[in-house]
Design a protein around this motif. Structure first.
Motif, mmCIF file in Angstrom:
data_model
loop_
_atom_site.group_PDB
_atom_site.id
_atom_site.type_symbol
_atom_site.label_atom_id
_atom_site.label_comp_id
_atom_site.label_asym_id
_atom_site.label_seq_id
_atom_site.Cartn_x
_atom_site.Cartn_y
_atom_site.Cartn_z
ATOM 1 N N VAL A 152 14.862 17.230 10.998
ATOM 2 C CA VAL A 152 14.443 16.243 9.995
ATOM 3 C C VAL A 152 15.249 16.283 8.702
ATOM 4 O O VAL A 152 14.921 15.561 7.754
ATOM 5 N N ALA A 153 16.291 17.091 8.630
ATOM 6 C CA ALA A 153 17.012 17.271 7.367
ATOM 7 C C ALA A 153 17.522 15.956 6.788
ATOM 8 O O ALA A 153 17.569 15.784 5.558
ATOM 9 N N GLN A 154 17.909 15.016 7.653
ATOM 10 C CA GLN A 154 18.492 13.764 7.175
ATOM 11 C C GLN A 154 17.454 12.648 6.973
ATOM 12 O O GLN A 154 17.810 11.557 6.527
ATOM 13 N N VAL A 155 16.202 12.914 7.284
ATOM 14 C CA VAL A 155 15.161 11.907 7.057
ATOM 15 C C VAL A 155 14.867 11.855 5.556
ATOM 16 O O VAL A 155 14.550 12.879 4.951
ATOM 17 N N PRO A 156 14.971 10.696 4.928
ATOM 18 C CA PRO A 156 14.690 10.608 3.494
ATOM 19 C C PRO A 156 13.282 11.100 3.164
ATOM 20 O O PRO A 156 12.367 10.994 3.985
ATOM 21 N N SER A 157 13.122 11.636 1.976
ATOM 22 C CA SER A 157 11.824 12.129 1.547
ATOM 23 C C SER A 157 10.866 10.973 1.294
ATOM 24 O O SER A 157 11.269 9.806 1.167
ATOM 25 N N LEU A 158 9.577 11.291 1.197
ATOM 26 C CA LEU A 158 8.585 10.267 0.890
ATOM 27 C C LEU A 158 8.870 9.632 -0.467
ATOM 28 O O LEU A 158 8.707 8.425 -0.640
ATOM 29 N N ASP A 159 9.306 10.438 -1.436
ATOM 30 C CA ASP A 159 9.637 9.880 -2.748
ATOM 31 C C ASP A 159 10.778 8.872 -2.648
ATOM 32 O O ASP A 159 10.752 7.817 -3.291
ATOM 33 N N SER A 161 0.835 -1.204 0.000
ATOM 34 C CA SER A 161 0.000 0.000 0.000
ATOM 35 C C SER A 161 0.868 1.251 0.000
ATOM 36 O O SER A 161 2.068 1.204 0.261
ATOM 37 N N ALA A 162 0.243 2.379 -0.294
ATOM 38 C CA ALA A 162 0.970 3.653 -0.323
ATOM 39 C C ALA A 162 1.526 3.971 1.056
ATOM 40 O O ALA A 162 0.809 3.841 2.058
ATOM 41 N N PRO A 163 2.777 4.387 1.167
ATOM 42 C CA PRO A 163 3.350 4.688 2.484
ATOM 43 C C PRO A 163 2.895 6.046 3.020
ATOM 44 O O PRO A 163 2.544 6.949 2.254
ATOM 45 N N THR A 164 2.926 6.155 4.329
ATOM 46 C CA THR A 164 2.718 7.424 5.028
ATOM 47 C C THR A 164 3.964 7.683 5.859
ATOM 48 O O THR A 164 4.438 6.793 6.573
ATOM 49 N N LEU A 165 4.485 8.899 5.777
ATOM 50 C CA LEU A 165 5.700 9.246 6.504
ATOM 51 C C LEU A 165 5.481 10.523 7.293
ATOM 52 O O LEU A 165 5.113 11.557 6.731
ATOM 53 N N ALA A 166 5.687 10.452 8.599
ATOM 54 C CA ALA A 166 5.601 11.633 9.457
ATOM 55 C C ALA A 166 6.909 11.764 10.217
ATOM 56 O O ALA A 166 7.404 10.785 10.789
ATOM 57 N N SER A 167 7.475 12.960 10.230
ATOM 58 C CA SER A 167 8.730 13.182 10.947
ATOM 59 C C SER A 167 8.688 14.531 11.634
ATOM 60 O O SER A 167 8.104 15.496 11.123
#
Length: 427
Positions: free
Chosen positions: A413-420, A403-409
């Motif tokens: 957060v600069a080093q957290v990978p993007s949703l893409d 399923s499509a992912p959901t990402l909350a940070s």
């Protein structure tokens, strides 16, 4: 009056009163206390957008004075016998409950009946409690590992009641008028969607008699319209000056009625439910990338969420996410019987341990009646957990993680990978 016979375990009895209210008891002869409450099958998802938070504010106002008792008297009457009184608002249920010695059960049901039928919603009390709720919202905002789940929920279910915050929005709570708060109870609460539940050293027939006499003036609101939950996924990214990054990565989960409900629960336990779980061992123990990491499988009547929470340092965030995703991707194809049995054993133990407390048994009984229209014996739950095999877990894992992912940070957060970037790795 409709009376259901005791279950095979001979501890649960259920009676339906003429007004549709169900009274359910789970008798425990070995204790001296009773947990007792009134559950209503309404919550945040039954609100309108312009009144988000009204269910929660109403729950607070129920304790702020009735035609018979002021706010102090409500508290003092319960505490004078050593009892506890509380309430909570959920997305689909609202509960008002007490715990006390079994001899004082009548007082508890009298107070609960009073606050649900005779509350006066005094304007001065409303203003004071409005300020308390605003402080509660502020406190949640100041607790990153708490508020991150609200952000996650809102992105997973955008622009719909299932995604709205249970506490409400400050700008709405600050101006909700008295008639809207009182009107929510009158229009949404109805005896057919309410349960009087009790567990402990309880006399079922006496409670039925008390409920019949004391709860004869419950609101007769309409069946609340429920917008079907539609999971979509997306991203919430919020930069804050914090020591830790709080991250939740999630997917569409299962409802309470899904045939794979128990398989999803075992998957959650196996993947991130304890110190022996895959994520804890790989991400924390082996690599030292997090302080805290766990999974959750949250279910609702028509939808669900499966998620992974991690608290990590700013520098570790970039390395952490690919490791988590890789563990997610390989779980369906690398299951072994030993870890499945261990995860199932943990769930079984948790289920049976919860049976030792009156509060958890009371809440389970009420929730089961609202969700399934029946009490589910612990033996049945255990049997369904034991029936989950590796093929079931592999099937639900492939379904969930497709399923499509959901990402909350939240945090640095600069080093957290993007949703893409997350989507690409998942693909």
């Amino acid at each position: 009056m409709n009376i259901q016979k005791p279950t095979p375990s001979n501890s649960v009895r259920i009676t339906t009163l003429p007004n549709g209210l169900r009274v359910a008891t789970d008798r425990m002869d070995s204790v001296e206390t009773v947990s007792l409450g009134i559950w209503a099958g309404v919550g945040t998802r039954h609100e309108t957008l312009e009144h988000n938070g009204v269910a929660h504010l109403l729950e607070h106002m129920a304790f702020k004075g009735t035609k018979r008792r002021n706010a102090r008297e409500i508290a003092e009457e319960i505490e004078s016998v050593g009892g506890l009184l509380n309430a909570y608002t959920g997305r689909e249920q609202t509960a008002y409950y007490a715990k006390m010695l079994s001899a004082d059960m009548a007082l508890a049901i009298d107070v609960l009946a009073d606050i649900l039928q005779n509350s006066v919603y005094d304007e001065a009390e409303l203003e004071r409690e409005r300020a308390v709720v605003l402080q509660e919202i502020g406190q949640a905002e100041d607790t990153p590992d708490d508020i991150i789940f609200d952000h996650f929920q809102e992105v997973a279910f955008p622009d719909q009641p299932m995604g709205w915050p249970t506490l409400g929005r400050a700008e709405i709570i600050g101006k909700l008028p008295r008639d809207v708060v009182a009107g929510y109870l009158e229009s949404r609460y109805r005896p057919e969607r309410m349960i009087v539940a009790a567990a402990g050293n309880i006399d079922h027939d006496r409670l039925v008699d008390l409920a019949t006499r004391l709860l004869d003036r419950l609101p007769k609101g309409a069946e609340p319209g429920t917008e079907t939950a539609a999971y979509r996924g997306g991203e919430h990214r919020e930069e804050r000056d914090l020591e830790q990054v709080n991250v939740v990565l999630g997917f569409s989960g299962v409802s309470y009625h899904d045939p794979d409900y128990y398989a999803a629960a075992v998957l959650s336990q196996l993947l991130g439910g304890g110190m022996s779980s895959r994520l804890f061992q790989e991400v924390r123990e082996k690599r030292g990338l997090v302080y805290s990491i766990h999974t959750f499988s949250s279910s609702y009547s028509d939808a669900g969420l499966f998620g992974i929470y991690a608290g990590t340092g700013e520098k570790e965030a970039a390395e952490m996410m690919p490791v988590i995703i890789d563990e997610v991707l390989k779980v369906a194809d690398t299951l072994n019987e030993e870890e499945v049995k261990r995860a199932a054993a943990q769930l079984k133990a948790g289920t049976l341990m919860s049976r030792e407390g009156t509060s958890s048994r009371c809440e389970q009984l009420a929730s089961q009646l609202l969700l399934y229209d029946r009490a589910i014996p612990a033996e049945e739950v255990v049997a369904k957990i034991e029936a989950v095999g590796t093929a079931d877990i592999a099937r639900i894992a492939k379904r969930i993680f497709a399923s499509a992912p959901t990402l909350a940070s939240l945090g640095p957060v600069a080093q957290v990978p993007s949703l893409d970037a997350v989507r690409r790795r998942l693909a």
